[in-house]
Write an enzyme that holds these catalytic residues in place. Structure first.
Site, short mmCIF file in Angstrom:
data_model
loop_
_atom_site.label_atom_id
_atom_site.label_comp_id
_atom_site.label_asym_id
_atom_site.label_seq_id
_atom_site.Cartn_x
_atom_site.Cartn_y
_atom_site.Cartn_z
N HIS A 72 0.83 -1.20 0.00
CA HIS A 72 0.00 0.00 0.00
C HIS A 72 0.87 1.26 0.00
O HIS A 72 0.57 2.24 -0.69
CB HIS A 72 -0.91 -0.03 1.23
CG HIS A 72 -1.67 1.22 1.47
ND1 HIS A 72 -1.41 2.07 2.52
CD2 HIS A 72 -2.69 1.81 0.79
CE1 HIS A 72 -2.23 3.10 2.48
NE2 HIS A 72 -3.03 2.96 1.44
N GLU A 75 2.07 1.90 -3.41
CA GLU A 75 1.00 2.45 -4.24
C GLU A 75 0.93 3.96 -4.07
O GLU A 75 0.80 4.71 -5.03
CB GLU A 75 -0.33 1.76 -3.86
CG GLU A 75 -1.54 2.31 -4.57
CD GLU A 75 -2.48 3.06 -3.63
OE1 GLU A 75 -3.06 2.43 -2.72
OE2 GLU A 75 -2.65 4.29 -3.82
N HIS A 76 1.05 4.44 -2.84
CA HIS A 76 1.09 5.89 -2.61
C HIS A 76 2.29 6.52 -3.32
O HIS A 76 2.19 7.58 -3.93
CB HIS A 76 1.21 6.17 -1.11
CG HIS A 76 -0.12 6.27 -0.43
ND1 HIS A 76 -0.55 7.42 0.19
CD2 HIS A 76 -1.11 5.36 -0.26
CE1 HIS A 76 -1.76 7.20 0.73
NE2 HIS A 76 -2.12 5.97 0.47
N GLU A 152 -3.78 7.87 7.38
CA GLU A 152 -4.85 7.08 6.74
C GLU A 152 -5.26 5.94 7.67
O GLU A 152 -6.45 5.68 7.86
CB GLU A 152 -4.37 6.52 5.40
CG GLU A 152 -5.47 5.80 4.63
CD GLU A 152 -5.00 5.25 3.29
OE1 GLU A 152 -3.90 5.61 2.85
OE2 GLU A 152 -5.77 4.47 2.70
#
Lengths: 457, 437
Positions: A72, A75-76, A152
């Site tokens: 993840h 991905e950022h 997040e």
């Protein structure tokens, strides 16, 4: 029943309430580039737009141990600089062209997508091809973005008692398989993620032969082929792609309990989860039977066995449902949830769930109920055609979790061929396993939050 | 709920493409009800949106939550069908009916297969005109509403917006949550529900959007079939709301690692001559995407949040200029300071030419792409009518946006954006943040 309530609880479980499956349409084309990139084109010219999606066959369940959240995090970071573009330029260009873009990660896949005017497809491919192999990671940006992903996690998980509970339930359900590790990552490991971790993950997995390109909208297959050859064709295949082999689950032999108390809990509830088979390449029949089981037992908020008995007839539940996701790389979970009305204890709510399961197994299936569910599954195909982006997403999920185009196109027939006997057989096999995970999400006994919040001005 | 109406209305403003293959037909049913239609027979179903203007603000003060409860009961039995019978009938047709409640309207969203459309229409008519409101259904849905109220009381985002509304609007219906309170909902009677039904669902203030596999003539007949039995008179709506909040910070203590901040001040009316300039201004300030001023400064540059946005609330009775974000308790104070700095900067200096060009390019570029299927189109058509926007807005909308100049935005920013009027409601345990900052 109020939509807000079912949506709220469905969201808590992180599961969608309707099965997302792709249509088996004649206007779908598949081909491969020489470097192994799989391409699927879904034609729909009703809007002059195109959805462009790049799926990588890698997700949180493929992470090396100890660095959860790296898939993840990467991905950022994919939105930062490449050798051709400064940081953030990708999204700026998409916006400048009137489009929208984003990305998401699950346990089995990572996907990047944009929706733009159809004539901007080449530009999207150019930029996506660029960041597939030419990402440039800057230490200062890695630090800032680590802070963002921790924010997040704070927003999505740590601020929500239900989300924390789900995280604990998953960790308890999977004894050995990395499906038990949250996609966002465990906070203590997220805090230690480094640029080197991201770089290594990128170099291992982000290659055209590990990717699926899905293009849906106002384009033709020939147009997509020409553009894909131009922009993705020159990228060489990887020299050494790992096989996707996750540590498997041992047999579950012990029942587990998860008790989670939190002052933010408004409506305590019970969740019971167990391992279940999923759609396998060439072998989707059992999963199809389980789709029907979930609908019959706890699908509709009015007519499923759990809802009509516990919510309507006996008025013992605010909400009772079953959840099953048929599409997953490795075997996943089947869940039953019961939110009791005030006055019914969680022990009683748990017993109510098993009473419904026992009733289902002993009384069998009403043929009219079964026929309605089959009709709704068929009708879903028609409604799904209305959303090219949704179709692209469904195709991507199914391909990235190991299914072939043939499997996807066969799925509607597999669903239509399910008989009530198939469902009963699958149900007996599923519920024969006593080693479930049972979770209670409870309010803390300590001082309850005031009903009128303290307000200081 | 402010945000949902705002999102729907903003979507409406942005929604209709000038694309050549979309045409809106204005339809009047034989019974005199108007509708807009985008016909497309490529997929054999139709999406319908019925928006009944008035909404939960029509609640009598003694019966707060009645409209919300009533809408939750429409699918719980109608005519001779009890709750399960109705659901089985609907499922047997593979139709979907969604009943929703908002402050300014109650809405019905329906999807019907072409192959059984008339039967689906009859079922919907039954739900709207002959709901049973059986005692056991009322108790069951009342329990659900109470659970939602309970949940909202422990949800920092809900607490933030509810606190903001209560402070801003006081006794006006906008100041109260549409679900009601635990006390008010416990006291609702079947008569209250019936009264809410008579008030909210009428032919007088309904707007209709339709998209999909149907002709104009068929649509007219279908509308009369579905709505023909509803009353023709509607009660008056409440008057406009005064925005009573002044600048400052209100902290609501809530144990959580993060704080939710909901902020804003008064906004601009949809029919104000400067509306489009404000619209473009908001896009630059905190509209969607990562390029907005707020996202750049608060998330990208400083990592203080996962997401921050602003929006123009076009609530019928009181427009607002609002925004929201979440931050860890130790970071929210800094984030608020950054928001106020950006607000002040825009008020004093307007925006740059680059920012203006990028915003206009984005807004006009994405406009034709808004059509995202029959369901979305039907909703857009209903929203436009509810806002009294004419059909030819579709053709002119991009020109309105492109006509906005740097000076327009500067003027409107100076007029509209008042950093000292900004009120922040912060729900959490923000560190170093004292009220009055």
């Amino acid at each position: 029943m109020l939509r807000h309530l079912s949506a709220k609880f469905g969201l808590l479980l992180g599961l969608s309430l309707t099965p997302i499956t792709a249509q088996a349409a004649g206007d779908v084309t598949e081909f491969f580039l020489d470097n192994g990139l799989q391409v699927v084109v879904i034609e729909d010219d009703r809007t002059p737009a195109v959805t462009h999606m790049m799926w990588y066959r890698v997700g949180a369940a493929d992470e090396p141990p100890g660095i959860s959240g790296i898939a993840h995090f990467l991905e950022h970071l994919m939105f930062k600089a490449t050798d051709d573009m400064p940081s953030g330029e990708f999204s700026r260009v998409v916006e400048a062209n009137g489009g929208s873009d984003n990305a998401f990660v699950s346990w089995d896949y990572t996907a990047f997508f944009q929706r733009v005017a159809a004539d901007r497809l080449g530009l999207m491919m150019q930029m996506e091809a660029d960041r597939m192999r030419d990402l440039v990671l800057d230490p200062a940006e890695v630090d800032t973005e680590r802070s963002v992903i921790i924010e997040e996690r704070a927003q999505r998980t740590d601020s929500s008692a239900g989300a924390l509970f789900n995280e604990q339930m998953r960790a308890a359900l999977f004894l050995n398989h990395p499906y038990g590790i949250p996609v966002i990552g465990w906070r203590h490991e997220m805090e230690e993620l480094t640029l080197e971790h991201a770089r290594a993950f990128y170099e291992t997995w982000y290659h055209p032969d590990n990717a699926i390109l899905i293009v849906a909208g106002d384009v033709t297959a020939d147009q997509v082929r020409a553009l894909a050859e131009e922009h993705y064709g020159p990228i060489p295949a990887s020299s050494s792609l790992p096989t996707r082999a996750r540590p498997a689950e041992p047999p579950h032999i012990a029942e587990r309990r998860v008790i989670f108390e939190d002052p933010r809990v408004a409506n305590p509830y019970v969740s019971i989860q167990m391992l279940a088979p999923v759609r396998e390449p060439g072998d989707q029949a059992e999963a199809a039977a389980l789709v029907y089981l979930a609908e019959l037992l706890g699908g509709s908020g009015q007519t499923s066995l759990m809802a009509r008995t516990l919510q309507i007839e006996e008025q013992r539940s605010l909400y009772a449902a079953a959840f099953y996701d048929a599409t997953s790389f490795d075997p996943s979970g089947f869940s039953l949830i019961n939110v009791p009305v005030p006055g019914v204890t969680l022990e009683e709510a748990e017993a109510d769930i098993w009473r419904m399961v026992d009733r289902f197994l002993s009384e069998g299936i009403d043929p009219e109920h079964f026929a309605r569910i089959r009709f709704q599954l068929e009708a879903a195909r028609i409604y799904e055609e209305d959303n090219a982006q949704g179709l692209a997403r469904a195709w991507g999920m199914e391909l990235a979790t190991g299914l072939s185009v043939a499997d996807i196109q066969a799925w509607p027939d597999v669903l239509a061929a399910v008989t009530p006997e198939d469902v009963m057989t699958a149900a007996r096999r599923l519920f024969d396993d006593p080693a479930t995970v049972t979770g209670y999400l409870m309010r803390e006994d300590a001082p309850t939050p005031p009903t009128t919040p303290e307000v200081s001005q | 709920m402010i945000r949902r109406i705002a999102a729907a209305l903003i979507a409406a403003c942005l929604a209709l493409p000038a694309a050549a293959n979309i045409e809106i037909e204005e339809v009047t049913s034989p019974g005199g009800i108007e509708a807009w239609l985008v016909a497309d027979d490529s997929i054999p179903f139709v999406a319908l949106e019925f928006w009944f203007i008035g909404g939960s603000t029509l609640d009598r003060p003694e019966a707060r939550g009645a409209t919300y409860l009533m809408m939750g009961l429409l699918e719980e039995g109608a005519g001779d069908l009890d709750a399960q019978g109705f659901a089985a009938a609907r499922e047997g047709l593979a139709a979907s009916f969604e009943f929703d409640s908002f402050r300014d309207a109650v809405t019905v969203s329906a999807r019907m297969l072409s192959e059984n459309r008339d039967q689906a229409a009859d079922l919907l008519r039954l739900a709207l005109s002959e709901p049973r409101f059986d005692a056991d259904a009322i108790e069951r849905v009342r329990g659900q509403v109470l659970a939602i109220i309970e949940g909202n009381a422990r949800d920092p985002e809900e607490i933030a917006s509810a606190t903001f509304n209560a402070l801003a609007y006081g006794d006006h219906p906008y100041g109260a949550a549409q679900e009601g309170t635990a006390e008010s909902v416990a006291a609702l009677t079947r008569e209250d529900v019936l009264a809410a039904h008579r008030a909210a669902l009428t032919q007088a203030r309904v707007v209709v959007g339709a998209a999909g596999d149907i002709t104009a003539e068929e649509l007219g007949l279908l509308i009369d079939r579905i709505l023909g039995d509803l009353p023709t008179e509607a009660p008056p709506r409440p008057g406009p709301a005064d925005f009573a909040l002044e600048g400052g910070v209100t902290v609501v203590d809530f144990p959580s690692p993060q704080s939710v901040a909901f902020f804003g001040h008064a906004g601009i009316d949809r029919d104000d001559p400067d509306f489009f300039a404000a619209f473009v201004l908001n896009q630059i300030l905190g509209g969607g995407g990562f390029q907005s001023r707020l996202m750049t400064e608060v998330r990208e540059e400083r990592g203080l949040t996962y997401g921050i946005g602003s929006f123009l609330s076009l609530a019928d009775l009181s427009p607002g200029m609002l925004g929201q974000f979440s931050s860890s308790n130790d970071l929210v104070g800094e984030a608020i300071a950054v928001v106020k700095e950006q607000w002040a900067d825009l008020a004093a200096n307007g925006v740059s030419q680059d920012e203006l060009d990028a915003a206009i390019r984005y807004m006009t570029g994405e406009y034709p792409l808004r059509f995202d299927g029959n369901g979305t189109i039907a909703g857009i058509l209903a929203a436009m009518q509810s806002d009294d926007i004419p059909v030819d807005y579709v053709t002119n909308r991009n020109a309105y946006v492109e006509a906005v100049t740097l000076e327009d935005v500067r003027r409107v920013a100076a007029r509209l954006m008042a950093p000292d009027d900004l009120h922040f409601v912060v729900v959490g345990q923000p560190e170093g943040l004292s009220p009055g900052n």
